[in-house]
Design a protein around this motif. Sequence first.
Motif, mmCIF file in Angstrom:
data_model
loop_
_atom_site.group_PDB
_atom_site.id
_atom_site.type_symbol
_atom_site.label_atom_id
_atom_site.label_comp_id
_atom_site.label_asym_id
_atom_site.label_seq_id
_atom_site.Cartn_x
_atom_site.Cartn_y
_atom_site.Cartn_z
ATOM 1 N N SER A 36 1.018 -1.288 -0.126
ATOM 2 C CA SER A 36 -0.033 0.068 -0.138
ATOM 3 C C SER A 36 0.871 1.274 0.070
ATOM 4 O O SER A 36 1.997 1.161 0.415
ATOM 5 C CB SER A 36 -0.985 -0.006 1.379
ATOM 6 N N SER A 37 0.314 2.401 -0.022
ATOM 7 C CA SER A 37 1.003 3.766 -0.240
ATOM 8 C C SER A 37 1.327 3.818 1.362
ATOM 9 O O SER A 37 0.777 3.594 2.178
ATOM 10 C CB SER A 37 0.127 4.732 -0.493
ATOM 11 N N ALA A 39 4.149 2.062 2.450
ATOM 12 C CA ALA A 39 4.734 0.795 2.821
ATOM 13 C C ALA A 39 6.246 0.980 2.502
ATOM 14 O O ALA A 39 6.883 0.361 3.285
ATOM 15 C CB ALA A 39 4.446 -0.356 1.791
ATOM 16 N N HIS A 204 1.773 -0.697 -8.265
ATOM 17 C CA HIS A 204 0.466 -1.243 -7.500
ATOM 18 C C HIS A 204 -0.350 -2.305 -8.171
ATOM 19 O O HIS A 204 -1.205 -2.900 -7.367
ATOM 20 C CB HIS A 204 -0.502 0.191 -7.561
ATOM 21 N N ARG A 220 5.253 -3.931 3.952
ATOM 22 C CA ARG A 220 4.127 -3.474 4.868
ATOM 23 C C ARG A 220 4.581 -2.728 6.129
ATOM 24 O O ARG A 220 5.594 -3.362 6.772
ATOM 25 C CB ARG A 220 3.032 -4.415 5.381
ATOM 26 N N TYR A 242 -2.189 -6.027 2.294
ATOM 27 C CA TYR A 242 -3.113 -4.829 1.993
ATOM 28 C C TYR A 242 -4.177 -4.616 3.208
ATOM 29 O O TYR A 242 -4.914 -3.725 3.147
ATOM 30 C CB TYR A 242 -3.781 -5.120 0.927
ATOM 31 N N SER A 245 -5.556 -1.155 4.925
ATOM 32 C CA SER A 245 -4.689 -0.271 4.366
ATOM 33 C C SER A 245 -5.512 0.728 3.063
ATOM 34 O O SER A 245 -6.313 0.063 2.560
ATOM 35 C CB SER A 245 -3.441 -0.668 3.747
ATOM 36 N N PRO A 246 -4.974 1.765 2.821
ATOM 37 C CA PRO A 246 -5.704 2.668 1.967
ATOM 38 C C PRO A 246 -5.436 2.018 0.470
ATOM 39 O O PRO A 246 -6.425 2.258 -0.279
ATOM 40 C CB PRO A 246 -4.979 3.958 1.826
ATOM 41 N N GLY A 247 -4.546 1.027 0.239
ATOM 42 C CA GLY A 247 -4.480 0.775 -1.137
ATOM 43 C C GLY A 247 -5.159 -0.705 -1.246
ATOM 44 O O GLY A 247 -5.009 -1.257 -2.405
ATOM 45 N N ALA A 248 -5.858 -1.148 0.015
ATOM 46 C CA ALA A 248 -6.322 -2.456 -0.396
ATOM 47 C C ALA A 248 -7.360 -2.758 -1.329
ATOM 48 O O ALA A 248 -7.610 -3.770 -2.228
ATOM 49 C CB ALA A 248 -7.006 -2.828 1.046
ATOM 50 N N ARG A 250 -7.883 -0.707 -4.077
ATOM 51 C CA ARG A 250 -7.290 -0.654 -5.424
ATOM 52 C C ARG A 250 -6.558 -1.925 -5.698
ATOM 53 O O ARG A 250 -6.590 -2.290 -6.788
ATOM 54 C CB ARG A 250 -6.365 0.635 -5.361
ATOM 55 N N ALA A 251 -5.660 -2.476 -4.819
ATOM 56 C CA ALA A 251 -4.760 -3.591 -5.188
ATOM 57 C C ALA A 251 -5.875 -4.906 -5.552
ATOM 58 O O ALA A 251 -5.714 -5.648 -6.625
ATOM 59 C CB ALA A 251 -4.120 -4.003 -4.066
#
Length: 257
Positions: A36-37, A39, A204, A220, A242, A245-248, A250-251
């Motif tokens: 994630s962003s 990390a 990403h 992480r 993820y 996390s904020p990127g979860a 999206r990923a």
Amino acid sequence: MLKIADLVKRYGTGEPVLKNLDLTVEGTSIVAVIGSSGAGKSTLLRCINRLVEPTSGSIELNGVELTSLRGKDLRMARRRIGMVFQGFNLVDRLTVMENVQSGRLGYISTWAAITRRYPKDDIARAYELMERVGIAQYANTRADALSGGERQRVGVVRALMQRPEILLADEPTASLDPRTSEAIMGLMRDLAHELDLPIIINIHNVTEAKEYTDRIVGMRYGRIIFDDAPAALDEDAMEAIYAGSPGADRAAGAQAA
């Protein structure tokens, strides 16, 4: 071989961005770094080429300890590390050939660079690489006239003009549409094998990481918590990398696409 041992990066007195990180990259493997962003992915790449100064630890490239280098020795070492950027980092008013030749600035005289009197061997090499990635017809075109995918191809060739011993790519497809993104990832995979060049890609898009790379490193909170073949990146591993996390989202969306 790239060998990173006990790498720490801390800004001020806050929590370290990288926490005692160990990583070894050998041969012509293509390694995707996901997470994630925040990390620590971009910080890791920038510590390798010393755009960011490590707080402590060791970074060794083919027997040379990079963290101890200064001045001319550091500039010489950076010639051996190619870098492809998310934002392309081209000079828009210059032609494709001129942007590509900037990859040779560490090898030619200042006068030759200013007057654009590039060595014949460098020009020949540039045309060879541009032909390989499909942009030779744009050699005399200004960079700002190109599409995103074409601009990133220029960035790849510029990095390869250094004749690097390793190539770092920081979100090289983030600014591109899905089709172009896949084309760039496929190109980098093919070039890695053709040129016997190890590549580390901060990315990403998990689907692309699984399809186009040989190994996935999941980060992480500044630590590596996954390091295995793409096929081993299952739901449990994704959850560990993820979860929460904020990127979860999206990923996960990229993986399902």
